[in-house]
Design a protein around this motif. Structure first.
Motif, PDB file in Angstrom:
ATOM      1  N   GLU A  41       0.777  -1.316   0.070  1.00 56.01           N
ATOM      2  CA  GLU A  41       0.036  -0.075   0.059  1.00 56.01           C
ATOM      3  C   GLU A  41       0.912   1.302   0.034  1.00 56.01           C
ATOM      4  N   ARG A  42       1.829   1.188   0.824  1.00 50.68           N
ATOM      5  CA  ARG A  42       2.839   2.288   0.932  1.00 50.68           C
ATOM      6  C   ARG A  42       4.546   1.927   0.867  1.00 50.68           C
ATOM      7  N   GLY A  43       5.294   2.988   0.634  1.00 56.10           N
ATOM      8  CA  GLY A  43       6.733   2.453   0.599  1.00 56.10           C
ATOM      9  C   GLY A  43       7.457   3.573   0.922  1.00 56.10           C
TER      10      GLY A  43
ATOM     11  N   ALA B 116       1.486  -6.432  12.982  1.00 55.84           N
ATOM     12  CA  ALA B 116       2.373  -5.720  13.989  1.00 55.84           C
ATOM     13  C   ALA B 116       1.677  -5.674  15.350  1.00 55.84           C
ATOM     14  N   GLN B 117       0.382  -5.191  15.334  1.00 52.59           N
ATOM     15  CA  GLN B 117      -0.395  -5.190  16.517  1.00 52.59           C
ATOM     16  C   GLN B 117      -0.322  -6.267  17.526  1.00 52.59           C
TER      17      GLN B 117
ATOM     18  N   LEU C 267      -0.442  -0.122  13.119  1.00 50.37           N
ATOM     19  CA  LEU C 267       0.323  -0.850  11.969  1.00 50.37           C
ATOM     20  C   LEU C 267      -0.096  -2.138  11.858  1.00 50.37           C
ATOM     21  N   ARG C 268      -0.288  -2.737  10.649  1.00 57.18           N
ATOM     22  CA  ARG C 268      -0.826  -4.162  10.361  1.00 57.18           C
ATOM     23  C   ARG C 268       0.614  -4.955   9.683  1.00 57.18           C
ATOM     24  N   SER C 269       0.173  -5.180   8.356  1.00 57.66           N
ATOM     25  CA  SER C 269       1.302  -5.716   7.682  1.00 57.66           C
ATOM     26  C   SER C 269       2.530  -4.971   7.381  1.00 57.66           C
ATOM     27  N   VAL C 270       3.711  -5.308   7.773  1.00 64.64           N
ATOM     28  CA  VAL C 270       4.949  -4.591   7.719  1.00 64.64           C
ATOM     29  C   VAL C 270       6.194  -5.455   7.081  1.00 64.64           C
ATOM     30  N   LEU C 271       6.869  -4.923   6.113  1.00 63.62           N
ATOM     31  CA  LEU C 271       7.942  -5.776   5.771  1.00 63.62           C
ATOM     32  C   LEU C 271       9.400  -4.620   5.462  1.00 63.62           C
TER      33      LEU C 271
ATOM     34  N   ASP D 191       4.277  -1.197   3.874  1.00 62.79           N
ATOM     35  CA  ASP D 191       3.335  -1.698   4.884  1.00 62.79           C
ATOM     36  C   ASP D 191       2.108  -1.632   4.132  1.00 62.79           C
ATOM     37  N   ASN D 192       0.857  -2.216   4.873  1.00 62.48           N
ATOM     38  CA  ASN D 192      -0.296  -2.133   4.513  1.00 62.48           C
ATOM     39  C   ASN D 192      -0.971  -2.057   5.908  1.00 62.48           C
TER      40      ASN D 192
END
Length: 727
Positions: free
Chosen positions: A227-229, A279-280, A296-300, A317-318
């Motif tokens: 979603e974002r970078g 991440a939560q 935050l949820r999905s993070v790489l 992340d997303n």
């Protein structure tokens, strides 16, 4: 086509959802602006997803209700009623349409599968195709072409169930054509390798660093469907956000407030990637306040490394879905990151080489120009002109100051630097963090900013956060309503309301509790407060000045101060030097305090003898200016006309370092004469010491002292400094 019907103030407005995202809130920039006082500026939004239109609450203060139930996110169905305060928003379909008619634009999952099938050889197969007559069987068609031609038709005629069926067909055909799950994995790996080769070719052909970083960020988002970078590089051991974009390649404003700094710092420091599906709930991040605060949820996050040296990291992340990134994306991004790091380092080296070449060219031109000027002017140089230039340079700081700082006593270089900073920030309205040891005069600096600035006609309100118990600080800042607690017999305004239009100075902000920090951050973000025990929101407009004798960055590391609040307060930082680092100001301060005490008592001003002033100048003053003022007042009380060492406290009498600092005996002289002679004695001692250390080479001595050679010669003559005879 779906639509939203907004019912507000007995009026209806209709919006057709013909865009992928519609934002709702009180700010005029929203797609739907509502005036309800209980709505936040950016309250919520409606976004088209693969499953339909999704309503997402943006952590609003009063929440979003759907059919009477408060929600964080909700997949809308026709007839749903969204409530924001007293405003109602109905989600409906136009007549003759159904919810299944909503077409998810280019469903991400099916497009991924199409990319995986692209490298396969074309083989005839049977595939159901949606047409005007319904589903039909088409023979002798290739998988890729038939799906590309008909996936949109399936979505248009059969809605989401048709798309799910198409996805299952893709899985079956893929396994059939590859022969086994292992073969499918091999083909997928080959596909990723081909994509990496194409991406590496693109980034290795770009030599401009700015364009390269943007290209890398876009390719990462494209490879992972993030979603974002955020692309972050290390510069002078600090993180610098170079590129921040979303999946539409739009720039993200204020990126430093949008990610977990702790995760990024851990990845760069350890040189190891971090992957989390949620991440939560991830135990590794339970103590990270930024993870909880940003939801935050999905993070790489993957590091960029060259020869085991970390250049930075890429963070994707997303915020709305968990499990978006898998081991496959991690492996793909790690392989890509190694190549990207090399490309970044090469582009950096090229830019640095070009910059050095340009600097060298300019330097050579400047040297040639200076040589010509020196040849023309060297004969016209004179010691008098140099002396005037040096004098102007010494007085430059005083001449440049725009505002009056008569209450801040000090002529030292460090204090002049502080005043120059104040000159630049006084006209602005940005928050300022004043850092300095106890007793250095942090509140004086805050008052100077306010009373010289555009808010000087309004109130300056000051509060020491360390002096008020935590249980009372909230009511002190935000006020309270009658009956809110025992003893609250009437309504009372808080400091924010009292300082409306003016300045609020919060001293010792580092002693504030984490819970109170959270409430303060909310007030600063929204520009509004709510009294204790009250329901109404009160808008406030204040300039925040804060101060601390602790380093807030250390408190952040210890988990005792919020990182997001730190960035809100520390827009401009002013460091007040301790008195031991500006001892040349001590005689001036002593003179000032003697004058003040004399005026307060309506008495003649006390004098101070050479020995007492020498001891005061030599002492380090751990309590800084406040301790010095108290000592002057104490000495005045214990003296008749002249302050002698006998009137000083024992700590000063034990300070032997000052007994030879002021030169010859100056008994009977005025304080102005004492200060002048003291400065000259210190100056003479410094010149002699540097001459001895440089072997009496005057050019080197002048360079170390930061003065010109003619000035040095003039001072040597004035002080009658002679080189001792050898032998």
């Amino acid at each position: 086509m779906p639509r939203l019907i907004v019912r507000e103030n007995n009026e209806d407005r209709t919006l057709r959802l013909d865009a992928s995202v519609a934002t709702i809130g009180r700010a005029p920039s929203n797609t739907i602006q509502i005036l309800d006082i209980k709505s936040s500026r950016e309250h919520c939004y409606v976004e088209l997803t693969e499953r339909g239109y999704l309503l997402v609450d943006l952590a609003s203060q009063n929440g979003t209700l759907v059919n009477g139930t408060r929600v964080n996110h909700h997949l809308l169905k026709p007839g749903d009623k969204i409530e924001i305060g007293s405003t109602a928003i109905l989600y409906e379909m136009e007549a003759g349409e159904s919810a299944e008619a909503v077409e998810p634009t280019r469903p991400r999952l099916l497009r991924r599968r199409l990319r995986r099938l692209a490298p396969l050889r074309r083989r005839p197969t049977s595939l159901p195709v949606a047409g005007a007559e319904g589903a039909a069987t088409v023979e002798e068609a290739t998988v890729e072409d038939r799906l590309r031609e008909n996936i949109d038709a399936v979505a248009a005629t059969r809605g989401l169930p048709g798309l799910e069926e198409a996805g299952q067909i893709l899985d079956e055909v893929f396994v059939e054509q590859t022969g086994s799950s292992r073969m499918a994995s091999i083909v997928a790996s080959r596909d990723n390798l081909m994509r990496l080769q194409e991406v590496n070719k693109a980034i290795n052909s770009e030599l401009n660093l700015k364009r390269l970083l943007e290209l890398i960020m876009d390719k990462v988002v494209e490879l992972t469907d993030a979603e974002r970078g955020f692309l972050i590089l290390l510069e002078d051991e600090a993180m610098s956000f170079k590129v921040a974009r979303n999946f539409d390649k739009e720039a993200i404003r204020n990126p430093e407030f949008k990610i977990s700094h702790t995760i990024a710092e851990d990845v760069i420091r350890a040189g190891r990637a971090v992957l989390t599906a949620d991440a939560q709930s991830d135990q590794r991040f339970q103590t990270y306040m930024s993870v909880a605060g940003l939801k935050l949820r999905s993070v790489l996050c993957v590091p960029f490394k060259v020869k085991e040296k970390a250049l930075g990291c890429v963070y994707i992340d997303n915020r709305f879905e968990g499990g978006v990134f898998t081991q496959e994306e991690l492996s793909l991004l790690e392989a890509f990151g190694d190549q990207a790091a090399i490309a970044i380092e090469n582009a950096r080296m090229l830019e640095e080489l070009q910059r050095k070449q340009e600097d060298l060219r300019r330097s050579m031109e400047q040297v040639e120009k200076l040589n010509r000027l020196l040849e023309e002017k060297v004969e016209r140089q004179s010691a008098e002109l140099t002396e005037v230039t040096e004098e102007l340079k010494r007085n430059k700081n005083d001449l440049q100051l725009k505002y009056d700082y008569r209450n801040i006593i000090g002529k030292s270089e460090k204090m002049q630097q502080v005043l120059q900073i104040l000159d630049r920030i006084t006209d602005t309205d940005v928050p300022v963090l004043v850092h300095g040891e106890s007793g250095t005069g942090k509140e004086l600096v805050a008052r100077a900013i306010h009373f010289n600035g555009p808010r000087k006609a309004a109130r300056f309100v000051s509060e020491n956060c360390a002096a008020i118990p935590e249980t009372l600080l909230e009511s002190e800042l935000f006020g309270y309503m009658r009956g809110a607690f025992t003893g609250a017999t009437q309504d009372k305004k808080g400091l924010f309301e009292l300082a409306h239009g003016g300045t609020l100075f919060l001293d010792e902000i580092g002693d504030m509790s984490l819970e109170m920090q959270k409430k303060l951050l909310r007030a600063l973000q929204e520009g509004e407060i709510r009294r204790v025990g009250g329901k109404d929101i009160v808008k406030v407009n204040v300039r925040i000045l804060s101060a601390s004798n602790q380093d807030l960055r250390d408190l952040i590391k210890d988990g005792r101060f919020r990182e997001d609040l730190y960035y809100r307060l520390n827009v401009i930082r002013v460091n007040i030097p301790p008195l031991r680092e500006r001892k040349e100001d001590i005689p001036i301060l002593v003179h000032h305090f003697l004058e003040s005490v004399a005026k307060e008592a309506n008495q003649a001003r006390r004098e101070i003898d050479r020995a007492a002033l020498r001891l005061m100048t030599a002492y380090d003053w751990p309590g800084n200016v406040r301790e010095l003022e108290n000592e002057v007042r104490r000495a005045v009380a214990l003296s008749d006309r002249v302050i002698t060492p006998a009137a000083l406290k024992e700590e000063l009498l034990a300070c032997e370092g000052g007994r030879s600092r002021l030169g010859p005996d100056l008994s009977g002289k005025s304080l102005k004469e004492i200060v002048k002679d003291s400065v000259e004695a210190v100056e003479r001692e410094a010149i002699v010491r540097v001459l001895e250390e440089s072997g009496w080479v005057k050019t080197e001595t002048a360079r170390v002292l930061g003065i010109s050679r003619p000035t040095l010669d003039a001072k040597i003559d004035a002080y009658r400094i002679e080189r001792p005879q050898e032998g």
